[in-house]
Design a protein around this motif. Sequence first.
Motif, short mmCIF file in Angstrom:
data_model
loop_
_atom_site.label_atom_id
_atom_site.label_comp_id
_atom_site.label_asym_id
_atom_site.label_seq_id
_atom_site.Cartn_x
_atom_site.Cartn_y
_atom_site.Cartn_z
N LEU A 92 37.62 -14.11 -33.14
CA LEU A 92 37.44 -12.71 -32.74
C LEU A 92 37.06 -12.61 -31.26
CD1 LEU A 92 37.34 -9.70 -33.38
CD2 LEU A 92 34.96 -10.00 -34.08
N VAL A 93 37.90 -11.91 -30.51
CA VAL A 93 37.64 -11.64 -29.09
C VAL A 93 37.66 -10.13 -28.90
CG1 VAL A 93 38.48 -11.93 -26.73
CG2 VAL A 93 38.63 -13.84 -28.35
N LEU A 94 36.70 -9.60 -28.18
CA LEU A 94 36.60 -8.17 -27.93
C LEU A 94 36.57 -7.90 -26.43
CD1 LEU A 94 33.81 -7.34 -30.55
CD2 LEU A 94 36.27 -6.91 -30.81
N LYS A 95 36.87 -6.68 -26.08
CA LYS A 95 36.73 -6.25 -24.68
C LYS A 95 35.45 -5.43 -24.59
CE LYS A 95 39.42 -4.68 -20.76
NZ LYS A 95 40.77 -4.27 -20.30
N CYS A 96 34.53 -5.92 -23.76
CA CYS A 96 33.25 -5.22 -23.62
C CYS A 96 33.25 -4.39 -22.35
CB CYS A 96 32.10 -6.23 -23.58
SG CYS A 96 30.48 -5.46 -23.34
N TYR A 97 32.99 -3.11 -22.51
CA TYR A 97 32.78 -2.21 -21.37
C TYR A 97 31.27 -2.01 -21.22
CZ TYR A 97 37.74 -0.94 -21.35
OH TYR A 97 39.10 -0.98 -21.27
N TYR A 98 30.80 -2.11 -20.00
CA TYR A 98 29.38 -1.85 -19.76
C TYR A 98 29.21 -1.10 -18.45
CZ TYR A 98 29.65 -6.11 -16.88
OH TYR A 98 30.00 -7.05 -15.95
N ARG A 99 28.14 -0.36 -18.36
CA ARG A 99 27.89 0.52 -17.21
C ARG A 99 27.12 -0.26 -16.15
NH1 ARG A 99 24.12 5.10 -16.29
NH2 ARG A 99 25.22 6.76 -15.18
N GLN A 100 27.85 -0.70 -15.14
CA GLN A 100 27.27 -1.57 -14.12
C GLN A 100 26.65 -0.75 -12.99
OE1 GLN A 100 29.89 -3.81 -11.39
NE2 GLN A 100 28.86 -5.63 -12.19
N PRO A 101 25.39 -0.99 -12.68
CA PRO A 101 24.77 -0.30 -11.54
C PRO A 101 25.09 -1.03 -10.24
CG PRO A 101 23.15 -1.63 -12.68
CD PRO A 101 24.43 -1.81 -13.43
N TYR A 102 25.11 -0.29 -9.13
CA TYR A 102 25.33 -0.92 -7.83
C TYR A 102 24.67 -0.08 -6.73
CZ TYR A 102 29.08 2.57 -7.25
OH TYR A 102 29.79 3.73 -7.16
N MET A 103 24.49 -0.72 -5.58
CA MET A 103 23.84 -0.06 -4.44
C MET A 103 24.89 0.61 -3.57
SD MET A 103 21.38 -1.76 -1.49
CE MET A 103 22.72 -2.72 -0.76
N THR A 104 24.68 1.87 -3.22
CA THR A 104 25.61 2.59 -2.37
C THR A 104 25.26 2.39 -0.90
OG1 THR A 104 24.28 4.63 -2.27
CG2 THR A 104 25.77 4.35 -4.16
N GLU A 105 26.16 2.85 -0.02
CA GLU A 105 25.90 2.75 1.42
C GLU A 105 24.70 3.59 1.82
OE1 GLU A 105 29.41 3.86 3.48
OE2 GLU A 105 30.54 2.06 2.89
N GLU A 106 24.40 4.62 1.03
CA GLU A 106 23.25 5.49 1.32
C GLU A 106 21.96 4.92 0.72
OE1 GLU A 106 26.05 6.62 -0.13
OE2 GLU A 106 26.98 7.34 1.73
N LEU A 107 22.03 3.69 0.21
CA LEU A 107 20.87 3.01 -0.40
C LEU A 107 20.32 3.78 -1.60
CD1 LEU A 107 18.92 1.64 2.71
CD2 LEU A 107 20.74 0.57 1.36
N SER A 108 21.25 4.27 -2.42
CA SER A 108 20.88 4.86 -3.70
C SER A 108 21.60 4.08 -4.79
CB SER A 108 21.27 6.34 -3.75
OG SER A 108 22.67 6.48 -3.62
N ILE A 109 21.25 4.34 -6.04
CA ILE A 109 21.87 3.60 -7.15
C ILE A 109 22.96 4.45 -7.79
CG2 ILE A 109 20.20 4.37 -8.89
CD1 ILE A 109 20.36 1.47 -10.02
N ALA A 110 24.10 3.83 -8.04
CA ALA A 110 25.22 4.49 -8.71
C ALA A 110 25.71 3.56 -9.82
CB ALA A 110 26.34 4.80 -7.72
#
Length: 385
Positions: free
Chosen positions: A229-247
């Motif tokens: 069994l193999v599945l495709k996992c989607y997850y909500r990845q956070p990252y740093m924006t150029e304005e130094l906020s989190i998206a």
Amino acid sequence: MRNMTSVFMAHEDKVIDANEFLDACEEQEFFELRTAIAKNRKTNPIALCNVCFQPVVLRATPQRTTFFAHVKDSEDCPIKTTTNLTMEEIRAMKYNGQKEGRLHREGKQKLAELLKSDPLFTDEIHIEKTFREKNPVGIAKRWRRPDISAQLLSDKREVVFELQVSTTFLDVIISREEFYKNNEAYITWVFLDFAPDKFTTLDIAYANKANIFVFNQEANHESELNNRLVLKCYYRQPYMTEELSIAHQWVSEIVDFSMLKYDESSKKTYFIDTEQLRSQVIKQINDEKLRLKLEQEEKERLRNEAIKQEQEAQKRLDKLERSYAHFPNPKQYKDKTHRAKQPLHTLSSQKSLGDTLICRKCMNIGKPRKMGRLTVCSRCGHEIT
């Protein structure tokens, strides 16, 4: 327009403006609160109608307008809306219709076949086998019939799979998750596609570290190639924006079931702990803000130091000019005829005074030197006239 404009938040002991609160509510915050309200509605209500003080729930229109609402089986209230169908009737129509659909039957059968060939699991793979309550209270025993039930070969851990092909009421999701949690079975929700705009997808995702498992054509192909069994996992990845906020952005990875982790507190399977990723990104943002702050402070320090040095140099120059302002300028004696009329001993005296001169270029005070017919500064070589 929202029908319920104010809500009493029991845990905070205050009334909130529903419009202001929901308009400012971020997506993740909304779904986490929606789940918490639904879980505690019957035992420890979080949100109450500010008119009749009955527990309320969070819902949304097809256009994604969020709102607080009474449940269908609640007592009458001046602001309550009604419908011809009860909540039980609507739930039965939607959930039973989903269970009898072709996609659901075929997907369930395919997952079971793959689990039987997966060396991670025992041969005990069952489709819709009754899963009875392990520790009943009294005579009655509660039960559920998961789409697929399996057992890990390594530690005999029980895992159930629920295949989700259409929307499901949140209280149905919560009820199933709570049942398996209380009976030491780990639940894995599996979708046939990823639909981040659907509430059912997000209800399940945000209650599981923002992880969603999908069994699509790509996952099916990889499963057949690997005979597991193999599945495709989607997850909500956070990252740093150029304005130094989190998206955040939804990303995906193909995962073997052996790569998944088991959350002991929620009794669910997950691939990526997005809360841990979020903490790392927040630290990255704070580190970058600190670096920029220190960099700016260093620039400011160097600038102030340069200004200070320039001011001190100017003060020294001004002091020299004031100190030696009384020295005669050699020019004023260049063509003076009265020098010849003075006694020789006077000329000798003036010559000795004239041996020390000030260079107007480098402000050196000292004895000049001769270069041919020229008299120049002994330090910088500038001609002294």
